[in-house]
Scaffold this motif. Structure first.
Motif, mmCIF file in Angstrom:
data_model
loop_
_atom_site.group_PDB
_atom_site.id
_atom_site.type_symbol
_atom_site.label_atom_id
_atom_site.label_comp_id
_atom_site.label_asym_id
_atom_site.label_seq_id
_atom_site.Cartn_x
_atom_site.Cartn_y
_atom_site.Cartn_z
ATOM 1 N N ASP A 1 0.278 -1.640 -0.422
ATOM 2 C CA ASP A 1 -0.046 -0.164 -0.236
ATOM 3 C C ASP A 1 0.376 0.980 -0.352
ATOM 4 N N ILE A 2 1.950 1.405 0.820
ATOM 5 C CA ILE A 2 2.655 2.518 0.488
ATOM 6 C C ILE A 2 3.228 1.945 -0.446
ATOM 7 N N GLU A 3 3.899 1.391 -1.422
ATOM 8 C CA GLU A 3 4.698 1.717 -2.242
ATOM 9 C C GLU A 3 3.307 2.346 -3.562
ATOM 10 N N ALA A 4 2.234 1.728 -3.682
ATOM 11 C CA ALA A 4 1.438 2.199 -4.517
ATOM 12 C C ALA A 4 0.638 3.837 -4.167
ATOM 13 N N LEU A 5 0.751 4.573 -2.772
ATOM 14 C CA LEU A 5 0.570 5.240 -2.515
ATOM 15 C C LEU A 5 2.309 6.817 -2.659
ATOM 16 N N ARG A 6 3.243 5.901 -2.688
ATOM 17 C CA ARG A 6 4.060 6.913 -3.329
ATOM 18 C C ARG A 6 4.414 6.575 -4.497
ATOM 19 N N GLU A 7 4.022 5.702 -5.458
ATOM 20 C CA GLU A 7 4.288 6.257 -6.669
ATOM 21 C C GLU A 7 2.875 6.798 -7.097
ATOM 22 N N ARG A 8 1.770 6.472 -7.140
ATOM 23 C CA ARG A 8 0.910 7.375 -6.916
ATOM 24 C C ARG A 8 0.908 8.654 -7.223
ATOM 25 N N ARG A 9 2.031 9.670 -5.879
ATOM 26 C CA ARG A 9 2.629 10.485 -5.909
ATOM 27 C C ARG A 9 4.379 10.406 -6.852
ATOM 28 N N LEU A 10 4.346 10.391 -7.137
ATOM 29 C CA LEU A 10 5.486 10.350 -7.622
ATOM 30 C C LEU A 10 4.589 10.687 -9.401
ATOM 31 N N GLN A 11 4.244 9.926 -10.359
ATOM 32 C CA GLN A 11 3.156 10.255 -10.833
ATOM 33 C C GLN A 11 2.090 11.328 -10.670
ATOM 34 N N GLN A 12 1.514 11.882 -9.723
ATOM 35 C CA GLN A 12 0.631 13.448 -9.680
ATOM 36 C C GLN A 12 2.116 14.664 -9.996
ATOM 37 N N MET A 13 3.462 14.542 -8.995
ATOM 38 C CA MET A 13 4.694 15.638 -9.426
ATOM 39 C C MET A 13 5.091 15.709 -10.641
ATOM 40 N N LYS A 14 4.724 14.246 -11.406
ATOM 41 C CA LYS A 14 5.479 14.444 -12.502
ATOM 42 C C LYS A 14 4.668 14.932 -13.607
ATOM 43 N N LYS A 15 3.315 14.323 -13.679
ATOM 44 C CA LYS A 15 2.152 15.360 -14.358
ATOM 45 C C LYS A 15 2.179 16.927 -14.172
#
Length: 212
Positions: free
Chosen positions: A39-53
């Motif tokens: 779950d933590i890794e999924a949240l981290r990945e989602r956050r990274l994608q948001q930052m990238k966008k």
């Protein structure tokens, strides 16, 4: 001397609010405790994608000229700008003191709100646009979303009726029209504009002299 009963009521209200805040924090902590590594890794990945966008958006905005306040030299370029940027604030101006006051505030906001393109155009040198968009009083800000004029700020009437209004007051007015993203006071709410939405390509009304 303060009324003991009033004091007691106030103390109870404070305790109630404090308890509600504490419960909310406890819920958030409990939710975090229930997360596993996936779950933590999924949240981290989602956050990274948001930052990238967001980084991609910022890069595109900057390439279009966002972040600076500048003059549009021709009416033709106006159409290119409103088609390229989702949100545009266009200042129709002439060489007078009120317009210089507006310039000062817009120069500040252009740097603070790169999500929006801030530009200005000389009204008297843009008769086609001035007529189509019903520009009468100067300064007038045309608030444009998705290539359509959604709202106007005409003169200083909505800014206290004086040239001593603050940048924050103008910022709040633009936020109410949802032409900028504003993370300030919670009192800022989208307003139901009384101005009829007009396409920058379709409206047809005459332009008369501006007010000094």
């Amino acid at each position: 001397m303060e009324n003991p009963k009033v004091q007691e009521v106030l103390e109870k209200q404070v305790l109630t609010v404090a308890k509600a805040v504490e419960e909310k924090i406890d819920e958030e902590i409990a939710a975090l405790d229930r997360l596993d590594l996936d779950d933590i890794e999924a949240l981290r990945e989602r956050r990274l994608q948001q930052m990238k966008k967001m980084a991609e958006k910022r890069s595109r905005w900057m390439s279009l000229g966002h972040g600076e306040y500048f003059e549009i030299p021709t009416e033709k370029e106006f159409f290119s700008i409103v088609k390229a940027s989702e949100r545009v604030v266009c200042h129709f101006y002439r060489e007078n003191w009120p317009c210089k006051v507006m310039d000062k505030h817009l120069s500040i906001l252009a740097k603070q709100h790169i999500e929006t393109h801030f530009v200005k155009i000389h009204a008297e040198k843009s008769p086609f646009l001035a007529e189509k968009l019903k520009i009468v009083v100067l300064p007038t800000l045309a608030l444009i979303k998705n290539a359509k004029v959604d709202d106007y700020v005409v003169g200083f009437d909505e800014l206290g009726g004086t040239d001593e209004f603050s940048t924050e007051e103008l910022e709040e007015r633009l936020a109410k029209a949802q032409v900028i993203t504003f993370e300030g006071e919670s009192s800022v709410r989208p307003s139901n504009s009384s101005a009829k939405t007009r396409s920058v390509r379709q409206s047809t009304n005459s332009y008369s002299s501006d007010s000094e």
